[in-house]
Design a protein around this motif. Structure first.
Motif, PDB file in Angstrom:
ATOM      1  N   ALA A 133       0.562   5.160 -13.257  1.00  0.00           N
ATOM      2  CA  ALA A 133      -0.670   5.918 -13.501  1.00  0.00           C
ATOM      3  C   ALA A 133      -0.382   7.265 -14.151  1.00  0.00           C
ATOM      4  O   ALA A 133      -1.163   7.750 -14.975  1.00  0.00           O
ATOM      5  N   MET A 134       0.758   7.870 -13.815  1.00  0.00           N
ATOM      6  CA  MET A 134       1.151   9.169 -14.377  1.00  0.00           C
ATOM      7  C   MET A 134       1.798   9.032 -15.756  1.00  0.00           C
ATOM      8  O   MET A 134       2.152  10.019 -16.388  1.00  0.00           O
ATOM      9  N   GLY A 190       0.771  -1.237   0.000  1.00  0.00           N
ATOM     10  CA  GLY A 190       0.000   0.000   0.000  1.00  0.00           C
ATOM     11  C   GLY A 190       0.799   1.282   0.000  1.00  0.00           C
ATOM     12  O   GLY A 190       0.314   2.330  -0.429  1.00  0.00           O
ATOM     13  N   ALA A 191       2.039   1.247   0.482  1.00  0.00           N
ATOM     14  CA  ALA A 191       2.824   2.470   0.639  1.00  0.00           C
ATOM     15  C   ALA A 191       4.240   2.246   0.109  1.00  0.00           C
ATOM     16  O   ALA A 191       4.527   1.268  -0.569  1.00  0.00           O
ATOM     17  N   GLY A 192       5.126   3.192   0.420  1.00  0.00           N
ATOM     18  CA  GLY A 192       6.529   3.057   0.072  1.00  0.00           C
ATOM     19  C   GLY A 192       6.779   2.908  -1.416  1.00  0.00           C
ATOM     20  O   GLY A 192       6.063   3.449  -2.256  1.00  0.00           O
ATOM     21  N   ILE A 193       7.847   2.167  -1.747  1.00  0.00           N
ATOM     22  CA  ILE A 193       8.234   1.937  -3.135  1.00  0.00           C
ATOM     23  C   ILE A 193       7.060   1.408  -3.960  1.00  0.00           C
ATOM     24  O   ILE A 193       6.878   1.790  -5.119  1.00  0.00           O
ATOM     25  N   MET A 194       6.256   0.537  -3.366  1.00  0.00           N
ATOM     26  CA  MET A 194       5.150  -0.067  -4.103  1.00  0.00           C
ATOM     27  C   MET A 194       4.144   0.989  -4.528  1.00  0.00           C
ATOM     28  O   MET A 194       3.689   1.014  -5.678  1.00  0.00           O
ATOM     29  N   ALA A 195       3.777   1.904  -3.631  1.00  0.00           N
ATOM     30  CA  ALA A 195       2.849   2.974  -3.976  1.00  0.00           C
ATOM     31  C   ALA A 195       3.464   3.919  -4.997  1.00  0.00           C
ATOM     32  O   ALA A 195       2.788   4.401  -5.913  1.00  0.00           O
ATOM     33  N   ASP A 196       4.760   4.203  -4.842  1.00  0.00           N
ATOM     34  CA  ASP A 196       5.436   5.110  -5.773  1.00  0.00           C
ATOM     35  C   ASP A 196       5.394   4.573  -7.197  1.00  0.00           C
ATOM     36  O   ASP A 196       5.066   5.295  -8.143  1.00  0.00           O
ATOM     37  N   LEU A 197       5.740   3.301  -7.383  1.00  0.00           N
ATOM     38  CA  LEU A 197       5.790   2.730  -8.722  1.00  0.00           C
ATOM     39  C   LEU A 197       4.394   2.624  -9.348  1.00  0.00           C
ATOM     40  O   LEU A 197       4.231   2.806 -10.561  1.00  0.00           O
ATOM     41  N   ALA A 250      -8.000   8.909  -6.139  1.00  0.00           N
ATOM     42  CA  ALA A 250      -7.520   7.620  -5.636  1.00  0.00           C
ATOM     43  C   ALA A 250      -8.148   7.285  -4.289  1.00  0.00           C
ATOM     44  O   ALA A 250      -8.420   6.107  -3.996  1.00  0.00           O
ATOM     45  N   ILE A 251      -8.398   8.297  -3.465  1.00  0.00           N
ATOM     46  CA  ILE A 251      -9.067   8.067  -2.175  1.00  0.00           C
ATOM     47  C   ILE A 251     -10.552   7.795  -2.383  1.00  0.00           C
ATOM     48  O   ILE A 251     -11.130   6.909  -1.751  1.00  0.00           O
ATOM     49  N   GLN A 252     -11.183   8.553  -3.285  1.00  0.00           N
ATOM     50  CA  GLN A 252     -12.606   8.343  -3.559  1.00  0.00           C
ATOM     51  C   GLN A 252     -12.876   6.924  -4.048  1.00  0.00           C
ATOM     52  O   GLN A 252     -13.929   6.355  -3.777  1.00  0.00           O
ATOM     53  N   ASN A 253     -11.936   6.376  -4.784  1.00  0.00           N
ATOM     54  CA  ASN A 253     -12.106   5.036  -5.353  1.00  0.00           C
ATOM     55  C   ASN A 253     -11.368   3.958  -4.549  1.00  0.00           C
ATOM     56  O   ASN A 253     -11.182   2.841  -5.030  1.00  0.00           O
ATOM     57  N   SER A 254     -10.953   4.298  -3.330  1.00  0.00           N
ATOM     58  CA  SER A 254     -10.185   3.367  -2.499  1.00  0.00           C
ATOM     59  C   SER A 254     -11.043   2.184  -2.049  1.00  0.00           C
ATOM     60  O   SER A 254     -12.261   2.182  -2.217  1.00  0.00           O
ATOM     61  N   PHE A 255     -10.388   1.185  -1.487  1.00  0.00           N
ATOM     62  CA  PHE A 255     -11.111  -0.037  -1.126  1.00  0.00           C
ATOM     63  C   PHE A 255     -10.433  -0.707   0.068  1.00  0.00           C
ATOM     64  O   PHE A 255      -9.232  -0.513   0.312  1.00  0.00           O
ATOM     65  N   ALA A 267      -6.523   0.389   0.904  1.00  0.00           N
ATOM     66  CA  ALA A 267      -5.656   0.808  -0.192  1.00  0.00           C
ATOM     67  C   ALA A 267      -6.275   1.878  -1.075  1.00  0.00           C
ATOM     68  O   ALA A 267      -7.489   1.877  -1.335  1.00  0.00           O
ATOM     69  N   LEU A 268      -5.435   2.763  -1.583  1.00  0.00           N
ATOM     70  CA  LEU A 268      -5.851   3.715  -2.598  1.00  0.00           C
ATOM     71  C   LEU A 268      -6.009   2.992  -3.927  1.00  0.00           C
ATOM     72  O   LEU A 268      -5.366   1.981  -4.194  1.00  0.00           O
ATOM     73  N   SER A 269      -6.858   3.555  -4.786  1.00  0.00           N
ATOM     74  CA  SER A 269      -7.020   3.031  -6.133  1.00  0.00           C
ATOM     75  C   SER A 269      -6.102   3.823  -7.071  1.00  0.00           C
ATOM     76  O   SER A 269      -6.512   4.831  -7.633  1.00  0.00           O
ATOM     77  N   HIS A 270      -4.869   3.363  -7.220  1.00  0.00           N
ATOM     78  CA  HIS A 270      -3.878   4.123  -7.987  1.00  0.00           C
ATOM     79  C   HIS A 270      -4.207   4.212  -9.467  1.00  0.00           C
ATOM     80  O   HIS A 270      -3.785   5.150 -10.144  1.00  0.00           O
TER      81      HIS A 270
END
Length: 262
Positions: A28-29, A16-23, A241-246, A254-257
């Motif tokens: 997505a970007m 959910g966070a750290g390197i995994m969230a960054d990648l 991402a927060i609106q679509n989180s789950f 988790a955020l919906s990245h």
């Protein structure tokens, strides 16, 4: 040419966070993400069980491998954990003349586990923050960095200016820890204040929000956006991402990245 963004941070085995969230955010970007991993964590949505620091030699080898071949258009930092790692990474940024650095001064996890040792705080302030283009602390982190209590929005503005005065970097104080129906982030760039107001979304599924915001800001900077616009666009992405989180696990979900990818 696809923009390149480097994350210098730690893993999150829970995803959910750290390197995994960054990648995930870089994908997505639509930028090309690279990673310098400084420590490994055994964690999930409930707690951080343990942290394993990687040797400085191996950290340097990762950094060199990326810069000698791929290079980067921007970089962001996340959980760095120790003073030697912070000092080392600061020198590597200087060595390669990397610009557009976003420093997310990760100190405490959502599950209340320390992710930056107390003896590393001063190094973060006196070294890494001074070469950053942007620092993105939340309110508790801002209190530690500025050595002042933040009770209201006016205090956030004062803290942002104070942090800028001793770092020379732009400062975005995130308002997520404040109360109310709206969350207001404040940017001070050394001459002007900018306010970013968004509707507060009441959900427990916010694991990795700070990592995701800093990663998306770095992505937009790498793509050529100016700082105020990069933050505005990143805020919109994180809000979606927060609106679509789950829910994911028993704790912070988790955020919906990938909500923006059609």
């Amino acid at each position: 040419m696809v923009a390149r963004v480097m994350t210098v941070a730690s893993t999150d085995s829970g995803g959910g966070a750290g390197i995994m969230a960054d990648l995930k955010t870089f994908t997505a970007m639509k930028v090309f993400g690279t990673a310098v991993i400084v420590s490994l964590t055994a964690q999930n949505s409930v707690t951080v069980k343990s942290i394993y620091e990687l040797p400085l030699k191996f950290i340097n080898e990762q950094f060199d491998a990326i810069m000698e071949d791929i290079g980067t258009d921007a970089a962001k930092t996340g959980m760095l954990y120790t003073e030697p790692i912070i000092s080392n990474i600061t020198e590597k940024f200087k060595q390669y003349g990397i610009k557009k650095i976003v420093v997310d001064p990760v100190m405490i996890s959502k599950t209340n586990v320390r992710l930056l040792r107390e003896d590393a705080v001063e190094s973060m302030k006196s070294k890494l923050m001074k070469i950053a283009d942007l620092i993105t602390p939340n309110i508790p982190e801002s209190e530690v960095i500025s050595s002042m209590k933040i009770r209201n929005f006016g205090d956030s503005k004062k803290a942002a200016k104070k942090i800028h005065e001793f770092t020379g970097s732009a400062v975005l104080i995130k308002g997520g820890h404040a109360g109310g129906d709206c969350s207001i982030d404040i940017l001070y760039d050394g001459s002007e204040y900018y306010e970013y107001k968004s509707r507060r979304i009441f959900t427990k599924n916010t694991h990795g929000t700070g990592d995701t915001l800093s990663a998306s800001i770095a992505s937009y900077l790498a793509s050529g956006k100016k700082l105020p616009e990069a933050i505005e666009l990143a805020k919109r992405y994180v809000e979606g991402a927060i609106q679509n989180s789950f829910p994911m696990g028993k704790g912070y979900g988790a955020l919906s990245h990938f909500w923006v990818i059609k």
